[in-house]
Design an enzyme around this catalytic site. Sequence first.
Site, short mmCIF file in Angstrom:
data_model
loop_
_atom_site.label_atom_id
_atom_site.label_comp_id
_atom_site.label_asym_id
_atom_site.label_seq_id
_atom_site.Cartn_x
_atom_site.Cartn_y
_atom_site.Cartn_z
N TYR A 236 53.18 59.74 80.18
CA TYR A 236 52.80 61.15 79.28
C TYR A 236 53.98 61.36 78.47
O TYR A 236 55.03 61.73 78.87
CB TYR A 236 52.44 62.19 79.96
CG TYR A 236 50.91 62.30 79.63
CD1 TYR A 236 50.39 62.66 78.47
CD2 TYR A 236 49.73 62.20 80.74
CE1 TYR A 236 48.91 62.93 78.01
CE2 TYR A 236 48.46 62.33 80.35
CZ TYR A 236 48.14 62.73 78.97
OH TYR A 236 46.87 62.84 78.84
N THR B 176 47.22 51.20 59.04
CA THR B 176 47.15 50.57 60.38
C THR B 176 48.52 49.89 60.46
O THR B 176 48.95 49.44 59.50
CB THR B 176 45.92 49.95 60.31
OG1 THR B 176 45.99 48.71 59.52
CG2 THR B 176 44.69 50.89 60.12
N ARG C 194 47.17 47.45 67.57
CA ARG C 194 45.94 48.30 66.92
C ARG C 194 46.42 49.57 67.00
O ARG C 194 47.02 50.22 67.83
CB ARG C 194 44.71 48.06 67.67
CG ARG C 194 43.52 48.62 66.89
CD ARG C 194 42.43 47.89 67.84
NE ARG C 194 42.16 46.60 67.30
CZ ARG C 194 41.88 46.38 66.20
NH1 ARG C 194 41.48 47.24 65.29
NH2 ARG C 194 41.90 44.91 65.94
C1 LIG Z 1 41.12 49.48 58.31
C2 LIG Z 1 41.13 50.94 57.45
C3 LIG Z 1 41.43 52.15 57.91
C4 LIG Z 1 41.16 52.49 59.57
O1 LIG Z 1 41.57 51.88 60.57
P1 LIG Z 1 41.17 52.16 62.00
O2 LIG Z 1 42.26 51.76 62.82
O3 LIG Z 1 40.03 51.31 62.19
O4 LIG Z 1 40.84 53.56 62.11
C5 LIG Z 1 41.58 53.40 57.26
N1 LIG Z 1 41.76 53.21 55.82
C6 LIG Z 1 41.57 51.84 55.25
C7 LIG Z 1 41.67 51.72 53.77
C8 LIG Z 1 41.29 50.47 56.12
O5 LIG Z 1 40.98 49.68 55.55
#
Ligand SMILES: *Cc1c(COP(=O)(O)O)cnc(C)c1O
Length: 414
Positions: free
Chosen positions: A51, A223, A232
């Site tokens: 944590y 991301t 991820r």
């Molecule tokens: C993939 C994507 C996200 C979100 O990503 P997650 O990790 O799936 O929540 C946000 N904005 C855009 C433009 C994306 O292509």
Amino acid sequence: MKHVEETAPQVADAIRGETHREENGLEMIASENFASRAVMEAQGSVMTNKYAEGYPGERYYGGCKFMDEVEELAHERALDIFGAEHVNVQPHSGTQANMAVYLSVLDPGDRILGMDLTHGGHLSHGHPANFSGKLYDVEHYLVDEETGRIDYDGLAEQAHRFDPDIIVTGASAYPREIEFDRLGEIADEVDAYHLADIAHIAGLVAAGEHVSPVPHADFVTTTTHKTLRGPRGGMILCDDEHASDVDSAVFPGTQGGPLMHVVAAKAVCFAEAQTDEFDEYQSSIVENSRALARTLEDEGWTLVGDGTDNHLVLVDLRDESITGKEAEEALEDVGITVNKNTVPGEEESPTVTSGVRIGTPALTTRGMGTEEIERVARLISRVLSNTDDEELKSGVADEVRTLCDEFPLYPDLP
Ligand SMILES: *Cc1c(COP(=O)(O)O)cnc(C)c1O
């Protein structure tokens, strides 16, 4: 895997199955990529046990010495790569990163101007099914249906009329360069914040293959698992002016404890992104994407935006006899993974659609170059023209397997 095998054999089976699927198919979903063994090692480490609520030097838990070390490394590297003043590497995902930015400067009911989902935007840019569409007052901008490109003049007019508090730029399915400088000017004119969401193109931006929004936006979110090829997760870049608001919007605003194993893996990913090999990789993604576009057009397919500047192409199937769903399924039958996608002016439902989105980041990671991508493009064309011809598809499936064997992905994984 021996430990998973002993404790939960069905999970081990699923992991082995996925390894096999990734190894033996052509992954062309534009938002996907293959993280390195180094990234996965960090992500699968003891860092998951800890944590570390708070930030380096000011944690709510003891024992955070090594948590501080990896988070500071991630900070230094991200700032070096993107040239921003401040970074927060704790968002669990791209959507969480956007949520934190909204929370940092908007009140519920404030106005968001974001790109329409069916024109290439993202759920978190104000779609009614998403929190962003429920908590805020949203208008969407569209691309020009003729050119497939953002209509910057139209957007400016709309911004002057709607008077948004924030303009969200960036996209999930837009094949052309985004003019962040122009978008920043529009945001300035109407005194709105500018959030540039580079979830898809972060790797290209890191390597200078796409213009950076950092000088033109108040906030940049991304991301870390798409072209950036890390674990991820999400990240926010901003000026010092917004640093403390953003940090408190992430924690305690929208999240509890950070996923420190993922933060460690982000620090590994950023180390990779600082290398020359990474720059070459990003440049190959774009070269491959251009080759894909050229070959598909030569084969007679129509592309949204008439081509590509980045890592993806969007095939417009409206004048063809198949839907996006049928195209996705036929390609899946031969081991090529893509996703059906709406096209600007879409008339089919989101579960059917009239387009497919095809990206090159993952195949480029496998080492494929323009020659292989052209071969793949011809296979795609053959399948899409003959979706019901099982014999033809079985021949293509054999070719797909041969190509995969030539470019092993994780040779040392069981
Ligand atoms: C993939 C994507 C996200 C979100 O990503 P997650 O990790 O799936 O929540 C946000 N904005 C855009 C433009 C994306 O292509």
